[in-house]
Design a protein around this motif. Structure first.
Motif, mmCIF file in Angstrom:
data_model
loop_
_atom_site.group_PDB
_atom_site.id
_atom_site.type_symbol
_atom_site.label_atom_id
_atom_site.label_comp_id
_atom_site.label_asym_id
_atom_site.label_seq_id
_atom_site.Cartn_x
_atom_site.Cartn_y
_atom_site.Cartn_z
ATOM 1 N N LYS A 12 0.843 -1.207 0.000
ATOM 2 C CA LYS A 12 0.000 0.000 0.000
ATOM 3 C C LYS A 12 0.879 1.258 0.000
ATOM 4 O O LYS A 12 0.620 2.219 -0.729
ATOM 5 C CB LYS A 12 -0.916 -0.019 1.233
ATOM 6 N N GLU A 13 1.921 1.232 0.815
ATOM 7 C CA GLU A 13 2.848 2.374 0.883
ATOM 8 C C GLU A 13 3.613 2.533 -0.432
ATOM 9 O O GLU A 13 3.842 3.660 -0.897
ATOM 10 C CB GLU A 13 3.829 2.191 2.051
ATOM 11 N N ILE A 14 3.997 1.413 -1.021
ATOM 12 C CA ILE A 14 4.732 1.453 -2.299
ATOM 13 C C ILE A 14 3.825 2.003 -3.401
ATOM 14 O O ILE A 14 4.269 2.767 -4.260
ATOM 15 C CB ILE A 14 5.290 0.057 -2.661
ATOM 16 N N LYS A 15 2.553 1.646 -3.342
ATOM 17 C CA LYS A 15 1.579 2.148 -4.324
ATOM 18 C C LYS A 15 1.518 3.682 -4.272
ATOM 19 O O LYS A 15 1.529 4.362 -5.306
ATOM 20 C CB LYS A 15 0.200 1.548 -4.026
ATOM 21 N N VAL A 16 1.474 4.232 -3.054
ATOM 22 C CA VAL A 16 1.434 5.692 -2.869
ATOM 23 C C VAL A 16 2.745 6.324 -3.351
ATOM 24 O O VAL A 16 2.748 7.329 -4.069
ATOM 25 C CB VAL A 16 1.160 6.052 -1.385
ATOM 26 N N LEU A 17 3.871 5.703 -2.956
ATOM 27 C CA LEU A 17 5.186 6.191 -3.389
ATOM 28 C C LEU A 17 5.277 6.255 -4.909
ATOM 29 O O LEU A 17 5.812 7.206 -5.475
ATOM 30 C CB LEU A 17 6.277 5.230 -2.892
ATOM 31 N N ASN A 18 4.740 5.225 -5.551
ATOM 32 C CA ASN A 18 4.769 5.148 -7.012
ATOM 33 C C ASN A 18 4.023 6.325 -7.639
ATOM 34 O O ASN A 18 4.482 6.923 -8.613
ATOM 35 C CB ASN A 18 4.167 3.812 -7.472
ATOM 36 N N ASN A 69 0.610 -2.408 -10.552
ATOM 37 C CA ASN A 69 -0.399 -3.463 -10.378
ATOM 38 C C ASN A 69 0.133 -4.825 -10.818
ATOM 39 O O ASN A 69 -0.056 -5.831 -10.136
ATOM 40 C CB ASN A 69 -1.679 -3.117 -11.152
ATOM 41 N N THR A 70 0.822 -4.846 -11.959
ATOM 42 C CA THR A 70 1.351 -6.111 -12.486
ATOM 43 C C THR A 70 2.466 -6.646 -11.603
ATOM 44 O O THR A 70 2.453 -7.816 -11.204
ATOM 45 C CB THR A 70 1.885 -5.908 -13.920
ATOM 46 N N VAL A 71 3.429 -5.785 -11.285
ATOM 47 C CA VAL A 71 4.590 -6.227 -10.506
ATOM 48 C C VAL A 71 4.174 -6.616 -9.085
ATOM 49 O O VAL A 71 4.645 -7.617 -8.544
ATOM 50 C CB VAL A 71 5.695 -5.136 -10.506
#
Length: 200
Positions: A34-40, A59-61
């Motif tokens: 979730k945090e990585i999604k925001v960072l991205n 989403n894929t990775v």
């Protein structure tokens, strides 16, 4: 291994090895997906050309990363690049049933019979067989199947399982790292070992 429905979605996807490394590295540093999604979204982690592409890559990775047991993450960071690429390929095989079947039924069979060549005709025969077995695949156009075949060849080449030749590609049998092989067996993933090493 649980079977998912066959999909041609891989035509829009890549091997995304450096992105896979980055996500696992961040998880190993204590970040959540979730945090990585925001960072991205905030920092364009993968240097994607558009936000839509950045979201698609994440989403894929992240699906590939989630398909592996968490114990693979520390193993990944301790492994050499050749083994890391194999782990990435395994995650792709886990998230795409048709690609898994391709590696298991075509690549593995080549290793078993001692052939070191992968030709376009091998890919065509594979898809012809799948069209007979699956109504869904039977509906796909020749154009889709050709693009999917090109994508499969690229995935194998990026993982170090074939050379880069145009036309007939030379098969490069991977030397599976003993720790990874044992780990796959411990996690009930012997089929992956068979697919990659050519075991009946």
């Amino acid at each position: 291994m649980r079977k998912q429905e066959y999909s041609a979605g891989m035509v829009k996807l890549s091997f995304w090895f450096s992105e896979f490394c980055k996500v696992i590295n961040l998880i190993n540093q204590g970040k959540t997906l979730k945090e990585i999604k925001v960072l991205n979204l905030e920092e364009n982690l993968f240097a994607a050309p558009t936000q839509d592409r950045a979201i698609q890559i994440f989403n894929t990775v992240s699906n590939r990363v989630k398909s592996l047991d968490q114990s693979f993450y520390s193993l990944f960071e301790q492994s050499d690049i050749a083994t890391q690429k194999i782990i990435n390929l395994i995650a792709i095989m886990k998230t795409d049933s048709l690609f898994f079947d391709f590696v298991y039924e075509v690549y593995r069979e080549k290793l078993i019979i001692g052939s070191d060549e992968l030709a376009d005709s091998d890919i065509r025969i594979f898809f012809n067989n799948k069209q007979l077995q699956s109504e869904k695949v039977a509906k796909w156009t020749d154009y889709t199947l050709k693009r999917l075949g090109t994508c499969y060849k690229t995935m194998l080449m990026e993982a170090g399982l074939t050379d880069r030749a145009s036309g007939i590609r030379k098969i490069l049998k991977p030397i599976l790292d003993k720790t990874l092989e044992q780990h796959l067996r411990d996690k009930g993933m012997e089929l992956m070992v068979h697919a990659l090493t050519g075991v009946r």
